[in-house]
Design a protein around this motif. Structure first.
Motif, PDB file in Angstrom:
ATOM      1  N   ARG A  19       0.846  -1.186   0.000  1.00 20.65           N
ATOM      2  CA  ARG A  19       0.000   0.000   0.000  1.00 20.65           C
ATOM      3  C   ARG A  19       0.894   1.254   0.000  1.00 20.65           C
ATOM      4  O   ARG A  19       1.738   1.421   0.862  1.00 20.65           O
ATOM      5  CB  ARG A  19      -0.895   0.012   1.220  1.00 20.65           C
ATOM      6  CG  ARG A  19      -1.721   1.286   1.331  1.00 20.65           C
ATOM      7  CD  ARG A  19      -2.769   1.158   2.335  1.00 20.65           C
ATOM      8  NE  ARG A  19      -3.876   0.511   1.615  1.00 20.65           N
ATOM      9  CZ  ARG A  19      -5.001   0.159   2.175  1.00 20.65           C
ATOM     10  NH1 ARG A  19      -5.188   0.349   3.447  1.00 20.65           N
ATOM     11  NH2 ARG A  19      -5.961  -0.396   1.471  1.00 20.65           N
ATOM     12  N   PRO A  20       0.736   2.144  -0.993  1.00 17.90           N
ATOM     13  CA  PRO A  20       1.604   3.322  -1.066  1.00 17.90           C
ATOM     14  C   PRO A  20       1.248   4.367  -0.018  1.00 17.90           C
ATOM     15  O   PRO A  20       0.091   4.562   0.321  1.00 17.90           O
ATOM     16  CB  PRO A  20       1.359   3.869  -2.468  1.00 17.90           C
ATOM     17  CG  PRO A  20       0.014   3.377  -2.836  1.00 17.90           C
ATOM     18  CD  PRO A  20      -0.177   2.071  -2.126  1.00 17.90           C
ATOM     19  N   SER A  21       2.277   5.033   0.485  1.00 18.52           N
ATOM     20  CA  SER A  21       2.075   6.167   1.390  1.00 18.52           C
ATOM     21  C   SER A  21       2.593   7.419   0.697  1.00 18.52           C
ATOM     22  O   SER A  21       3.382   7.348  -0.243  1.00 18.52           O
ATOM     23  CB  SER A  21       2.826   5.940   2.704  1.00 18.52           C
ATOM     24  OG  SER A  21       4.217   5.938   2.472  1.00 18.52           O
ATOM     25  N   LEU A  25       5.762   7.741  -1.891  1.00 13.83           N
ATOM     26  CA  LEU A  25       5.563   8.241  -3.248  1.00 13.83           C
ATOM     27  C   LEU A  25       6.492   9.404  -3.556  1.00 13.83           C
ATOM     28  O   LEU A  25       7.139   9.442  -4.599  1.00 13.83           O
ATOM     29  CB  LEU A  25       4.104   8.666  -3.443  1.00 13.83           C
ATOM     30  CG  LEU A  25       3.076   7.565  -3.568  1.00 13.83           C
ATOM     31  CD1 LEU A  25       1.678   8.155  -3.553  1.00 13.83           C
ATOM     32  CD2 LEU A  25       3.292   6.771  -4.822  1.00 13.83           C
ATOM     33  N   LEU A  26       6.553  10.376  -2.654  1.00 15.70           N
ATOM     34  CA  LEU A  26       7.395  11.546  -2.883  1.00 15.70           C
ATOM     35  C   LEU A  26       8.879  11.190  -2.882  1.00 15.70           C
ATOM     36  O   LEU A  26       9.645  11.680  -3.713  1.00 15.70           O
ATOM     37  CB  LEU A  26       7.109  12.618  -1.831  1.00 15.70           C
ATOM     38  CG  LEU A  26       5.718  13.249  -1.896  1.00 15.70           C
ATOM     39  CD1 LEU A  26       5.525  14.224  -0.740  1.00 15.70           C
ATOM     40  CD2 LEU A  26       5.498  13.929  -3.223  1.00 15.70           C
ATOM     41  N   PRO A  41       7.122   3.350  -6.988  1.00 15.59           N
ATOM     42  CA  PRO A  41       6.677   3.157  -5.608  1.00 15.59           C
ATOM     43  C   PRO A  41       5.493   2.194  -5.509  1.00 15.59           C
ATOM     44  O   PRO A  41       5.261   1.607  -4.475  1.00 15.59           O
ATOM     45  CB  PRO A  41       6.272   4.554  -5.166  1.00 15.59           C
ATOM     46  CG  PRO A  41       5.931   5.256  -6.425  1.00 15.59           C
ATOM     47  CD  PRO A  41       6.832   4.683  -7.472  1.00 15.59           C
ATOM     48  N   PHE A  42       4.763   2.018  -6.614  1.00 15.26           N
ATOM     49  CA  PHE A  42       3.638   1.089  -6.643  1.00 15.26           C
ATOM     50  C   PHE A  42       3.473   0.598  -8.071  1.00 15.26           C
ATOM     51  O   PHE A  42       3.422   1.383  -9.010  1.00 15.26           O
ATOM     52  CB  PHE A  42       2.349   1.777  -6.193  1.00 15.26           C
ATOM     53  CG  PHE A  42       1.176   0.840  -6.139  1.00 15.26           C
ATOM     54  CD1 PHE A  42       1.022  -0.028  -5.079  1.00 15.26           C
ATOM     55  CD2 PHE A  42       0.252   0.809  -7.165  1.00 15.26           C
ATOM     56  CE1 PHE A  42      -0.048  -0.908  -5.033  1.00 15.26           C
ATOM     57  CE2 PHE A  42      -0.820  -0.056  -7.128  1.00 15.26           C
ATOM     58  CZ  PHE A  42      -0.969  -0.921  -6.052  1.00 15.26           C
ATOM     59  N   ASN A  49      13.309   9.602 -12.389  1.00 17.26           N
ATOM     60  CA  ASN A  49      13.814  10.254 -11.187  1.00 17.26           C
ATOM     61  C   ASN A  49      13.852  11.751 -11.473  1.00 17.26           C
ATOM     62  O   ASN A  49      14.680  12.220 -12.255  1.00 17.26           O
ATOM     63  CB  ASN A  49      15.212   9.724 -10.860  1.00 17.26           C
ATOM     64  CG  ASN A  49      15.810  10.343  -9.632  1.00 17.26           C
ATOM     65  OD1 ASN A  49      15.144  11.071  -8.916  1.00 17.26           O
ATOM     66  ND2 ASN A  49      17.070  10.055  -9.388  1.00 17.26           N
ATOM     67  N   LEU A  50      12.972  12.513 -10.879  1.00 17.42           N
ATOM     68  CA  LEU A  50      12.868  13.941 -11.194  1.00 17.42           C
ATOM     69  C   LEU A  50      14.016  14.764 -10.630  1.00 17.42           C
ATOM     70  O   LEU A  50      14.120  15.948 -10.929  1.00 17.42           O
ATOM     71  CB  LEU A  50      11.527  14.480 -10.703  1.00 17.42           C
ATOM     72  CG  LEU A  50      10.314  13.846 -11.392  1.00 17.42           C
ATOM     73  CD1 LEU A  50       9.029  14.401 -10.810  1.00 17.42           C
ATOM     74  CD2 LEU A  50      10.370  14.041 -12.882  1.00 17.42           C
ATOM     75  N   ALA A  51      14.899  14.168  -9.848  1.00 12.92           N
ATOM     76  CA  ALA A  51      16.078  14.874  -9.365  1.00 12.92           C
ATOM     77  C   ALA A  51      17.213  14.821 -10.381  1.00 12.92           C
ATOM     78  O   ALA A  51      18.232  15.481 -10.212  1.00 12.92           O
ATOM     79  CB  ALA A  51      16.552  14.270  -8.046  1.00 12.92           C
ATOM     80  N   ASN A  52      17.044  14.073 -11.446  1.00 12.47           N
ATOM     81  CA  ASN A  52      18.063  13.935 -12.482  1.00 12.47           C
ATOM     82  C   ASN A  52      17.693  14.824 -13.659  1.00 12.47           C
ATOM     83  O   ASN A  52      16.556  14.796 -14.141  1.00 12.47           O
ATOM     84  CB  ASN A  52      18.148  12.470 -12.902  1.00 12.47           C
ATOM     85  CG  ASN A  52      19.348  12.172 -13.750  1.00 12.47           C
ATOM     86  OD1 ASN A  52      19.658  12.920 -14.658  1.00 12.47           O
ATOM     87  ND2 ASN A  52      20.019  11.073 -13.446  1.00 12.47           N
TER      88      ASN A  52
END
Length: 91
Positions: A19-21, A25-26, A41-42, A49-52
């Motif tokens: 179950r995602p939290s 997710l973030l 995450p699910f 990867n939005l940090a890349n």
């Protein structure tokens, strides 16, 4: 009946059906210390990867291609509004 694992890998592809939290997710979409693709995450597979910075390039290219396809389909529908006869030759 044995409990099935909720996360793991099949043929090298990760899966996660826990179950995602919100925190998970973030944290899965923003990992500065990892590459362009990270495990989802699910669900099954990988996500961006939005940090890349390369992920943002991929999103920009996808956005431009989507915009071009929408604008070209609009032009085709405008050209199709003319009710001229079409000649078809069958040999």
């Amino acid at each position: 009946m044995a409990d099935k694992p909720e996360s793991g890998e099949i043929f090298g592809v990760p899966y996660n059906f826990e179950r995602p939290s919100i925190k998970r997710l973030l944290s899965s979409y923003w990992r500065p210390d990892e590459g362009m693709l990270v495990e989802k995450p699910f669900g099954i597979g990988y996500t961006l990867n939005l940090a890349n910075w390369r992920s943002w390039v991929v999103l920009a290219v996808a956005g431009v291609l989507f915009y071009q396809s929408q604008s070209s389909s609009d032009e085709e529908s405008d050209a199709g509004d003319e009710d001229e006869p079409v000649e078809v030759i069958v040999d």
